[in-house]
Design a protein around this motif. Structure first.
Motif, short mmCIF file in Angstrom:
data_model
loop_
_atom_site.label_atom_id
_atom_site.label_comp_id
_atom_site.label_asym_id
_atom_site.label_seq_id
_atom_site.Cartn_x
_atom_site.Cartn_y
_atom_site.Cartn_z
N HIS A 234 8.88 -62.17 36.31
CA HIS A 234 8.34 -62.05 37.67
C HIS A 234 9.47 -62.16 38.70
O HIS A 234 9.54 -61.36 39.64
N TYR A 235 10.35 -63.15 38.53
CA TYR A 235 11.45 -63.33 39.48
C TYR A 235 12.45 -62.18 39.37
O TYR A 235 13.04 -61.76 40.38
N GLN A 236 12.66 -61.65 38.17
CA GLN A 236 13.55 -60.50 38.01
C GLN A 236 12.98 -59.28 38.74
O GLN A 236 13.72 -58.55 39.41
N GLU A 237 11.67 -59.08 38.62
CA GLU A 237 11.02 -57.97 39.33
C GLU A 237 11.08 -58.19 40.84
O GLU A 237 11.25 -57.24 41.61
N GLU A 238 10.95 -59.46 41.25
CA GLU A 238 11.02 -59.76 42.68
C GLU A 238 12.41 -59.45 43.23
O GLU A 238 12.55 -58.89 44.33
N ALA A 239 13.45 -59.79 42.46
CA ALA A 239 14.81 -59.48 42.89
C ALA A 239 15.01 -57.97 43.01
O ALA A 239 15.65 -57.48 43.96
N SER A 240 14.45 -57.20 42.08
CA SER A 240 14.55 -55.74 42.13
C SER A 240 13.80 -55.19 43.34
O SER A 240 14.30 -54.31 44.05
N ARG A 241 12.61 -55.72 43.58
CA ARG A 241 11.80 -55.26 44.72
C ARG A 241 12.51 -55.53 46.05
O ARG A 241 12.42 -54.74 46.99
N LEU A 242 13.25 -56.64 46.11
CA LEU A 242 13.97 -56.99 47.33
C LEU A 242 15.29 -56.24 47.45
O LEU A 242 15.98 -56.35 48.47
N GLY A 243 15.66 -55.50 46.40
CA GLY A 243 16.90 -54.72 46.45
C GLY A 243 18.15 -55.54 46.23
O GLY A 243 19.24 -55.16 46.67
N ILE A 244 18.02 -56.68 45.54
CA ILE A 244 19.18 -57.56 45.35
C ILE A 244 19.47 -57.82 43.87
O ILE A 244 20.22 -58.74 43.54
N ALA A 245 18.89 -57.02 42.98
CA ALA A 245 19.07 -57.25 41.55
C ALA A 245 20.54 -57.26 41.16
O ALA A 245 20.96 -58.00 40.26
N PHE A 250 20.55 -63.69 36.24
CA PHE A 250 19.66 -64.59 35.51
C PHE A 250 20.35 -64.98 34.20
O PHE A 250 20.52 -64.15 33.31
N LEU A 251 20.74 -66.23 34.09
CA LEU A 251 21.51 -66.69 32.94
C LEU A 251 20.64 -67.19 31.79
O LEU A 251 21.14 -67.41 30.69
#
Length: 368
Positions: A234-245, A250-251
């Protein structure tokens, strides 16, 4: 002194609570005390023994949020007490059930109970879980707190707020951090913002979503995240949605041995929970012990752990988060002062004082 130590999980499972217990147990065993630790483990029922310490872990029959429940635990703990004859029971809460079973065993056997209370509140802004927490606080937990001869806490916030009805039996002890392990280094740190914590529904109050939103507005900021859980994707998808992936790493779950290097790799640890749950977040103490400044929020007992303006930045609400991160990273003089203050704090932290105070409480109750 023989101690029956009861915890929700056993390190490295669990969270800061279990890490705290691990460090305190090391100290107590080093002082010649015997420990039998009873806990839950998702890995199954088993027993491990090492010198003066034995760990008996039970597979939970049911999980409610992060709470392990095992049918028949009281009977199993009574059998352990009959065989081992501990002088004191040392239970850790407010994760329900295991500590409550320990209190039941204390009442049945007359073995005195010392309780260590780790959270500012059980409420997590979830209607179902908060309803269960309310019912628990006014039933089982109330009886468990009444049973305890002494209640150990890390700061005065718990004494004056969450546990004010039990002030007469509360003992405030110092923080416990293994400063020989979490230690500072003099070289310049990395250039990343850090976050450490469980990425799970049960820990969604730790504020990572707010941090991701803030990082989006700070173009040069990079974020490194240590932790795992059922919300990681979910947080990985959120980072992608925000354009900051591309600026968020994520370690996953890091071992205890990897955490000091993680803390030293960053410019600033950001930890801004949305509730009062964390009375004494160990990620803050561990980061400072490694010489890395902290940006945090005035929730629960957090402000008592830090020196704002010296080793940390303290904000009042999440609306200040973005500007606080940006301004701190851009102000070289401020960062130099915070780094110097964090190094001083790191050198001053140590597990012996807090662990010695815990030992004194246990001895007084066991032989009082």
């Amino acid at each position: 002194m023989e101690i029956l130590m009861v915890t929700p999980y056993c390190f490295p499972e669990g969270s800061g609570l279990e890490a705290y217990v691990h460090d305190v147990a090391d100290y107590l065993v080093g002082r010649g005390h015997g420990i039998i630790q009873v806990c839950a483990s998702k890995g199954g029922t088993k027993m491990n023994s090492l010198g003066r310490m034995a760990v008996i872990s039970f597979r939970p029959h049911l999980m409610v949020s992060n709470t392990p429940i095992r049918v028949g635990l009281v009977k199993e703990m009574l059998a352990i007490c009959k065989k081992q004859s501990p002088d004191v029971i040392f239970a850790h809460t407010p994760v329900p059930f295991f500590a409550d079973c320990a209190a039941t065993v204390s009442r049945k056997t007359k073995i005195p109970l010392v309780l260590c209370y780790h959270a500012g509140t059980l409420y997590k802004r979830n209607v179902i879980l908060d309803t269960l927490s309310f019912l628990y606080a006014h039933s089982l937990e109330k009886k468990t707190l009444h049973t305890a001869k002494k209640i150990i806490v890390y700061n005065h916030f718990l004494k004056e707020n969450t546990l004010r009805a039990h002030k007469e039996k509360i003992v405030v002890v110092g923080p416990v951090v293994d400063s020989s392990f979490f230690s500072p280094q003099e070289e310049l740190p990395g250039r990343s913002v850090l976050f450490a914590g469980q990425l799970s529904k049960a820990a969604s109050w730790k504020g990572l979503s707010h941090l991701l939103a803030a990082i989006r507005e700070i173009p040069r900021a990079h974020l490194r995240i240590a932790g795992d859980g059922d919300l990681m994707s979910h947080y990985q998808e959120e980072a992608s949605r925000l354009g900051i992936a591309h600026r968020v790493q994520f370690l996953g779950s890091l071992s205890r041995e990897e955490m000091p290097s993680f803390y030293r790799s960053g410019t600033l640890l950001v930890y801004t929970p949305t509730t009062q749950n964390d009375a004494s977040p160990f990620v803050i103490l561990e980061s400072l012990a490694c010489g890395t400044p902290v940006l945090t929020i005035d929730k629960g007992g957090i402000s008592s752990l830090i020196r704002p303006g010296i080793d940390s930045v303290l904000i009042d609400h999440h609306g200040e988060l973005q500007a606080a991160i940006r301004d701190t990273l851009q102000d070289r003089d401020l960062m130099a002062r915070l780094r110097k203050g964090a190094l001083e704090t790191g050198y001053s932290l140590g597990e012996e004082t807090g662990s010695r105070e815990v030992e004194e409480v246990l001895l007084n109750v066991a032989h009082g």
